[in-house]
Scaffold this active site. Structure first.
Site, short mmCIF file in Angstrom:
data_model
loop_
_atom_site.label_atom_id
_atom_site.label_comp_id
_atom_site.label_asym_id
_atom_site.label_seq_id
_atom_site.Cartn_x
_atom_site.Cartn_y
_atom_site.Cartn_z
N CYS A 1 0.80 -1.23 0.00
CA CYS A 1 0.00 0.00 0.00
C CYS A 1 0.84 1.28 0.00
O CYS A 1 0.53 2.21 -0.75
CB CYS A 1 -0.97 0.00 1.16
SG CYS A 1 -0.28 -0.41 2.76
N HIS B 1 -0.89 6.58 2.28
CA HIS B 1 -0.74 5.39 3.12
C HIS B 1 -1.48 5.53 4.44
O HIS B 1 -2.14 4.59 4.91
CB HIS B 1 0.75 5.11 3.40
CG HIS B 1 0.98 4.04 4.41
ND1 HIS B 1 0.38 2.80 4.30
CD2 HIS B 1 1.71 4.01 5.55
CE1 HIS B 1 0.74 2.05 5.33
NE2 HIS B 1 1.53 2.76 6.10
#
Length: 498
Positions: free
Chosen positions: A83, A143
């Protein structure tokens, strides 16, 4: 959704993005209004949704609904199967191989003087803000959430991936991993909490819905980042009830699937803190994990539907561009584990859907494309000037004219100098030590047989190698991934700041 054929601002038609209609004289004297942007991310979502794989009779009426409104890319790939670097790539428009952001990085450290490639980059939402948009965002977009002052209005993000029960249901988070060497995973599965209203994503959807009910004097950019389908796979019982265990399918699997994988690939795939497929099979948990993942998808689908309903009933229904994407895929037993982490198909492939007034309805495109294309595509759809720093290609001509379908490809990077190239027929992987994998998706869609050593494919490999990035930046100082030993070791020997 009410949908009209609308030519965007570049073609000169006047479309109001607010409830108060300007007078004719005032409208003529002003620049035509730009379309609004609804920017939706879904964490850890693979291609099991109805419009793409339609896996195991999955129930996703709102993903289906969105797909009918626009164009679905069934073969879109992330630029990193993790991610942090994936989202940094999408938001900067830059490849990890150029930024050195191969691992997790705090939102505020993506752009800083210590990284000469990103120190003056304009983030995607920021570009819209700089071009007259009112920007808003909530949930997981970068993130964590977003760099400070990224949005004119920020709803922030609830920390972590809760809510969680007092005690885990099944998985302790360590598995056979070693404390201090391997990270602890949030992986677990089961019905929790009792109501949707207790989920952070429900509150995020409420926040977005309320913004869609407001009046604006300029076009808006609204970012909404859902936390599910990220582990732990917890959602209320009613979503589990949609998927009786006896009817659950499991993904294709071979016990000897890793026998032809190079050593670096095995190191990257060494995730003892995660459940193994063999363990899941032997304990009867495989179907339960898949059930929980499907339940989480249907939960997010419902939240998506609430937001689409709000948009449809708003004054912005006919002049809003929607993009929905995920930061990577998720393996549910393929290649012997339950995780993202890898340069294989099920880790790099994720949904990508665009809906806009001037795009086709219900179209699907099966050629490989990149999430890196989101940034330039939104700019072109909005009639904004192209941003010269974007390394991705706009997909507008592909969506409207089928241009570039035959020769499109996608590139994924995982750590320094580990890359995968996906073309219509092949996936080619080259690791940092030069070892390789090659899969022919026409005959081997599950990527079970590595044919890289087959001399018949020597010329194919030579051509695919030409698509690898010429630059392989060293690890950025602020980017790291301590969850897995391979990346700790690689950064230690390749970082600019050893």
């Amino acid at each position: 959704m009410r949908k009209k054929l609308v030519i965007l601002a570049v073609f000169g038609f006047l479309i109001s993005s607010c409830k108060t209609k300007p007078s004719l004289d005032k409208a003529i004297s002003e620049e035509p209004s730009k379309p609004n942007i609804l920017f939706i991310s879904v964490d850890d979502l693979n291609n099991m949704i109805g419009p793409i794989d339609n896996f195991s009779n999955i129930k996703t009426p709102n993903f289906d609904r969105l797909a009918k409104m626009g164009v679905t890319f069934t073969n879109a790939h992330v630029q990193a199967p993790l991610c942090g670097p994936s989202r940094a790539s999408i938001m900067t428009g830059l490849r990890p191989s150029n930024t050195g952001i191969y691992g997790m990085v705090p939102d505020n450290d993506i752009r800083r003087p210590g990284n000469e490639v990103t120190e003056d980059i304009t983030f995607l939402p920021e570009y819209f803000g700089n071009n007259g948009y009112h920007t808003m965002g909530i949930g997981k977009l970068f993130h964590n959430h977003a760099p400070d002052s990224m949005f004119h209005e920020s709803g922030g993000r609830v920390p972590g991936f809760g809510p969680v029960p007092e005690k885990r249901f099944v998985w302790d988070g360590f598995g056979k991993g070693t404390k201090g060497v391997h990270g602890r995973t949030s992986t677990d599965w089961g019905a929790f909490p009792e109501q949707d209203s207790l989920m952070p994503d429900h509150a995020s959807a409420n926040w977005a819905i309320e913004r869609l009910q407001r009046d604006y004097d300029k076009p808006f950019f609204l970012g909404l980042g859902f936390l599910r389908v990220h582990v732990p796979l917890y959602v209320p019982q009613k979503w589990f009830d949609l998927y009786p265990l006896e009817a659950i399918e499991t993904p294709p699997y071979r016990a000897d699937d890793l026998n032809d994988i190079p050593d670096v690939g095995l190191q990257i795939n060494d995730l003892p803190m995660m459940p193994t497929t063999q363990w899941a099979k032997e304990t009867g948990n495989w179907k339960k994990i898949v059930q929980a993942y499907l339940a989480c998808i249907s939960y997010v689908d419902n939240e998506l539907g609430r937001v689409l309903d709000a948009l449809e009933s708003s004054n912005y229904a006919d002049n809003t561009i929607i993009v929905l994407w995920s930061d990577h895929g998720y393996r549910l037993g393929e290649k012997e584990t339950f995780a993202k982490h890898g340069l294989w198909e099920t880790a790099t492939k994720a949904p990508l859907i665009f809906a806009a007034p001037n795009l086709p309805n219900g179209k699907k495109i099966d050629t490989p494309v990149e999430m890196l294309s989101i940034y330039p595509t939104l700019l072109e759809l909005s009639g904004l000037p192209a941003y010269g720093r974007n390394e991705g290609k706009s997909l507008v001509s592909m969506m409207t004219k089928d241009e570039g379908v035959d020769d499109s490809y996608a590139l994924t990077t995982y750590g320094m100098n580990n890359h995968a190239v996906r073309t219509n027929q092949f996936r080619y992987i080259q690791y940092e030590d030069g070892t390789e994998e090659l899969y022919d998706h026409y005959s081997d869609p599950n990527e079970w047989t590595n044919i890289a050593a087959n001399k018949e494919y020597k010329k194919t490999i030579e051509e695919l190698k030409k698509l690898l990035p010429a630059n392989n930046a060293q690890w950025d100082e602020k980017s790291m991934y301590k969850f897995q030993p391979y990346f700790v070791e690689q950064k230690a020997r390749t970082s600019l700041n050893k």
